[in-house]
Design a protein around this motif. Structure first.
Motif, PDB file in Angstrom:
ATOM      1  N   ARG A 241       0.892  -1.280   0.028  1.00  0.00           N
ATOM      2  CA  ARG A 241       0.020   0.020  -0.036  1.00  0.00           C
ATOM      3  C   ARG A 241       0.963   1.196  -0.286  1.00  0.00           C
ATOM      4  N   ILE A 242       2.153   1.252   0.672  1.00  0.00           N
ATOM      5  CA  ILE A 242       2.995   2.443   0.825  1.00  0.00           C
ATOM      6  C   ILE A 242       3.695   2.749  -0.382  1.00  0.00           C
ATOM      7  N   LEU A 243       3.728   1.555  -1.282  1.00  0.00           N
ATOM      8  CA  LEU A 243       4.542   1.738  -2.418  1.00  0.00           C
ATOM      9  C   LEU A 243       3.531   2.054  -3.410  1.00  0.00           C
ATOM     10  N   ALA A 244       2.253   1.379  -3.476  1.00  0.00           N
ATOM     11  CA  ALA A 244       1.312   1.912  -4.307  1.00  0.00           C
ATOM     12  C   ALA A 244       0.916   3.540  -4.131  1.00  0.00           C
ATOM     13  N   ASP A 245       0.827   3.690  -3.119  1.00  0.00           N
ATOM     14  CA  ASP A 245       0.452   5.400  -2.756  1.00  0.00           C
ATOM     15  C   ASP A 245       1.427   6.300  -3.266  1.00  0.00           C
ATOM     16  N   ALA A 246       2.949   5.702  -3.204  1.00  0.00           N
ATOM     17  CA  ALA A 246       4.094   6.561  -3.785  1.00  0.00           C
ATOM     18  C   ALA A 246       3.792   6.858  -5.095  1.00  0.00           C
TER      19      ALA A 246
ATOM     20  N   ALA B 243       2.289   9.205 -16.415  1.00  0.00           N
ATOM     21  CA  ALA B 243       1.115   9.268 -15.388  1.00  0.00           C
ATOM     22  C   ALA B 243       0.516   7.622 -15.423  1.00  0.00           C
ATOM     23  N   ILE B 244       0.328   7.098 -16.558  1.00  0.00           N
ATOM     24  CA  ILE B 244      -0.233   5.827 -16.810  1.00  0.00           C
ATOM     25  C   ILE B 244       0.831   4.701 -16.490  1.00  0.00           C
ATOM     26  N   LEU B 245       2.099   4.926 -16.811  1.00  0.00           N
ATOM     27  CA  LEU B 245       3.107   3.982 -16.363  1.00  0.00           C
ATOM     28  C   LEU B 245       3.259   4.008 -14.797  1.00  0.00           C
ATOM     29  N   HIS B 246       3.082   5.022 -14.115  1.00  0.00           N
ATOM     30  CA  HIS B 246       3.068   4.940 -12.665  1.00  0.00           C
ATOM     31  C   HIS B 246       1.886   4.415 -12.062  1.00  0.00           C
ATOM     32  N   TYR B 247       0.846   4.542 -12.590  1.00  0.00           N
ATOM     33  CA  TYR B 247      -0.518   4.050 -11.952  1.00  0.00           C
ATOM     34  C   TYR B 247      -0.477   2.557 -12.340  1.00  0.00           C
ATOM     35  N   SER B 248      -0.074   1.988 -13.347  1.00  0.00           N
ATOM     36  CA  SER B 248       0.156   0.945 -13.961  1.00  0.00           C
ATOM     37  C   SER B 248       1.303  -0.141 -12.854  1.00  0.00           C
ATOM     38  N   LYS B 249       2.349   0.484 -12.363  1.00  0.00           N
ATOM     39  CA  LYS B 249       3.136  -0.034 -11.601  1.00  0.00           C
ATOM     40  C   LYS B 249       2.419  -0.105 -10.168  1.00  0.00           C
ATOM     41  N   GLY B 250       1.818   1.063  -9.865  1.00  0.00           N
ATOM     42  CA  GLY B 250       1.068   0.972  -8.402  1.00  0.00           C
ATOM     43  C   GLY B 250       0.078  -0.416  -8.444  1.00  0.00           C
ATOM     44  N   LEU B 251      -0.558  -0.501  -9.612  1.00  0.00           N
ATOM     45  CA  LEU B 251      -1.528  -1.543  -9.704  1.00  0.00           C
ATOM     46  C   LEU B 251      -0.931  -2.892  -9.589  1.00  0.00           C
ATOM     47  N   GLU B 252       0.261  -3.058  -9.922  1.00  0.00           N
ATOM     48  CA  GLU B 252       0.830  -4.208  -9.705  1.00  0.00           C
ATOM     49  C   GLU B 252       1.316  -4.485  -8.132  1.00  0.00           C
ATOM     50  N   LYS B 253       1.293  -3.495  -7.570  1.00  0.00           N
ATOM     51  CA  LYS B 253       1.561  -3.731  -6.075  1.00  0.00           C
ATOM     52  C   LYS B 253       0.562  -4.033  -5.485  1.00  0.00           C
TER      53      LYS B 253
ATOM     54  N   LYS C 180      -3.600  -4.802  -6.673  1.00  0.00           N
ATOM     55  CA  LYS C 180      -4.525  -4.628  -7.740  1.00  0.00           C
ATOM     56  C   LYS C 180      -5.959  -4.196  -7.499  1.00  0.00           C
ATOM     57  N   ASP C 181      -6.354  -4.253  -6.054  1.00  0.00           N
ATOM     58  CA  ASP C 181      -7.616  -3.715  -5.732  1.00  0.00           C
ATOM     59  C   ASP C 181      -7.915  -2.152  -5.286  1.00  0.00           C
ATOM     60  N   MET C 182      -6.706  -1.554  -5.749  1.00  0.00           N
ATOM     61  CA  MET C 182      -6.466   0.013  -5.421  1.00  0.00           C
ATOM     62  C   MET C 182      -7.441   0.806  -6.438  1.00  0.00           C
ATOM     63  N   GLN C 183      -8.625   1.062  -6.077  1.00  0.00           N
ATOM     64  CA  GLN C 183      -9.845   1.588  -6.746  1.00  0.00           C
ATOM     65  C   GLN C 183      -9.158   2.896  -7.430  1.00  0.00           C
ATOM     66  N   VAL C 184      -8.666   3.819  -6.607  1.00  0.00           N
ATOM     67  CA  VAL C 184      -8.417   5.235  -7.166  1.00  0.00           C
ATOM     68  C   VAL C 184      -7.112   4.942  -8.315  1.00  0.00           C
ATOM     69  N   LEU C 185      -6.441   4.117  -8.501  1.00  0.00           N
ATOM     70  CA  LEU C 185      -5.285   3.903  -9.549  1.00  0.00           C
ATOM     71  C   LEU C 185      -6.059   3.589 -10.982  1.00  0.00           C
ATOM     72  N   TYR C 186      -7.172   2.775 -10.689  1.00  0.00           N
ATOM     73  CA  TYR C 186      -7.899   2.540 -12.032  1.00  0.00           C
ATOM     74  C   TYR C 186      -8.630   3.856 -12.341  1.00  0.00           C
ATOM     75  N   THR C 187      -9.263   4.556 -11.732  1.00  0.00           N
ATOM     76  CA  THR C 187     -10.003   5.827 -12.142  1.00  0.00           C
ATOM     77  C   THR C 187      -8.936   6.861 -12.589  1.00  0.00           C
ATOM     78  N   ASN C 188      -7.804   6.978 -11.796  1.00  0.00           N
ATOM     79  CA  ASN C 188      -6.778   7.868 -12.290  1.00  0.00           C
ATOM     80  C   ASN C 188      -6.194   7.446 -13.609  1.00  0.00           C
ATOM     81  N   ARG C 189      -5.932   6.177 -13.906  1.00  0.00           N
ATOM     82  CA  ARG C 189      -5.356   5.923 -15.225  1.00  0.00           C
ATOM     83  C   ARG C 189      -6.520   5.961 -16.130  1.00  0.00           C
TER      84      ARG C 189
END
Length: 217
Positions: free
Chosen positions: A36-41, A58-68, A70-79
């Motif tokens: 979660r800490i890594l995904a938030d960063a 931006a998409i690259l960072h959001y995608s890497k966050g989802l690798e950490k 997968k159920d972090m909703q805000v990363l999907y909406t931001n991407r």
């Protein structure tokens, strides 16, 4: 997966079994906190890139966050929002679907879905997405009304452009078609095509017509 070896769980001491399960749960929780800490960063890095207009990064960072996580909703909406900025509406819709799997009451997902469908000229579906926002949060009535007005306006503009082009393709006299089009534009309640491609239509009309027929009286 439980990390303890449970080859003979039935013969295992109940206390030892529970201790093993508890240890595994603690390890899972610890890994999730770390992820979660890594995904938030990564989300923050994505947001910074988005603010600069660098949507690919931006998409690259959001995608890497989802690798950490997968159920972090805000990363999907931001991407999804970044995909919309790039005109990749289908990928945006996929991300919105995933966001709704994380949270079926995610209004941001429905907002981005409505925007993507509007860009794809799926007007009825776009309206449904915006109406869903209102069902989830009635307090957003004024915002939803504005979104729906945008859908109605764009649909009306597209219809007018379609009718104008059909008129040109019907084989009518160019000068008369031009005159009729201008008369249509002047009617009360008509959306000015000059703001939605009308200039391009008129320019195309004038290319091939003779000087004596291009005069609109």
């Amino acid at each position: 997966m439980i990390t303890c070896v449970l080859q003979n769980a039935d013969e295992m001491n109940p206390d030892a079994f529970l201790a093993c399960v508890e240890k595994d749960a603690q390890e899972r929780a610890k890994r999730r906190r770390e992820n979660r800490i890594l995904a938030d960063a990564l989300k923050e890095k994505g947001n910074e890139a988005f603010a600069k207009g660098d949507y690919e990064t931006a998409i690259l960072h959001y995608s890497k966050g989802l690798e950490k996580l997968k159920d972090m909703q805000v990363l999907y909406t931001n991407r999804a929002q970044a995909y919309i900025k790039l005109g990749d509406y289908q990928k945006a819709l996929v991300d919105c679907d995933w966001a709704l799997k994380c949270d079926d009451k995610c209004t941001k997902a429905y907002f981005h879905m409505g925007k993507a469908h509007l860009a794809l000229k799926n007007y009825s579906v776009s309206r449904e997405c915006y109406q869903k926002i209102l069902e989830i949060n009635p307090k957003l009535q004024s915002q939803v009304k504005e979104y729906l007005n945008q859908v109605d306006l764009q649909e009306k503009v597209d219809l007018q452009e379609k009718e104008a082009l059909e008129s040109l393709d019907s084989g009518k006299n160019t000068a008369m078609a031009t005159k009729n089009l201008l008369e249509t534009l002047s009617k009360p309640g008509q959306t000015p095509l000059f703001y939605a491609g009308g200039i391009e239509i008129l320019t195309e009309m004038m290319k091939d017509c003779k000087p004596e027929t291009c005069v609109v009286s």
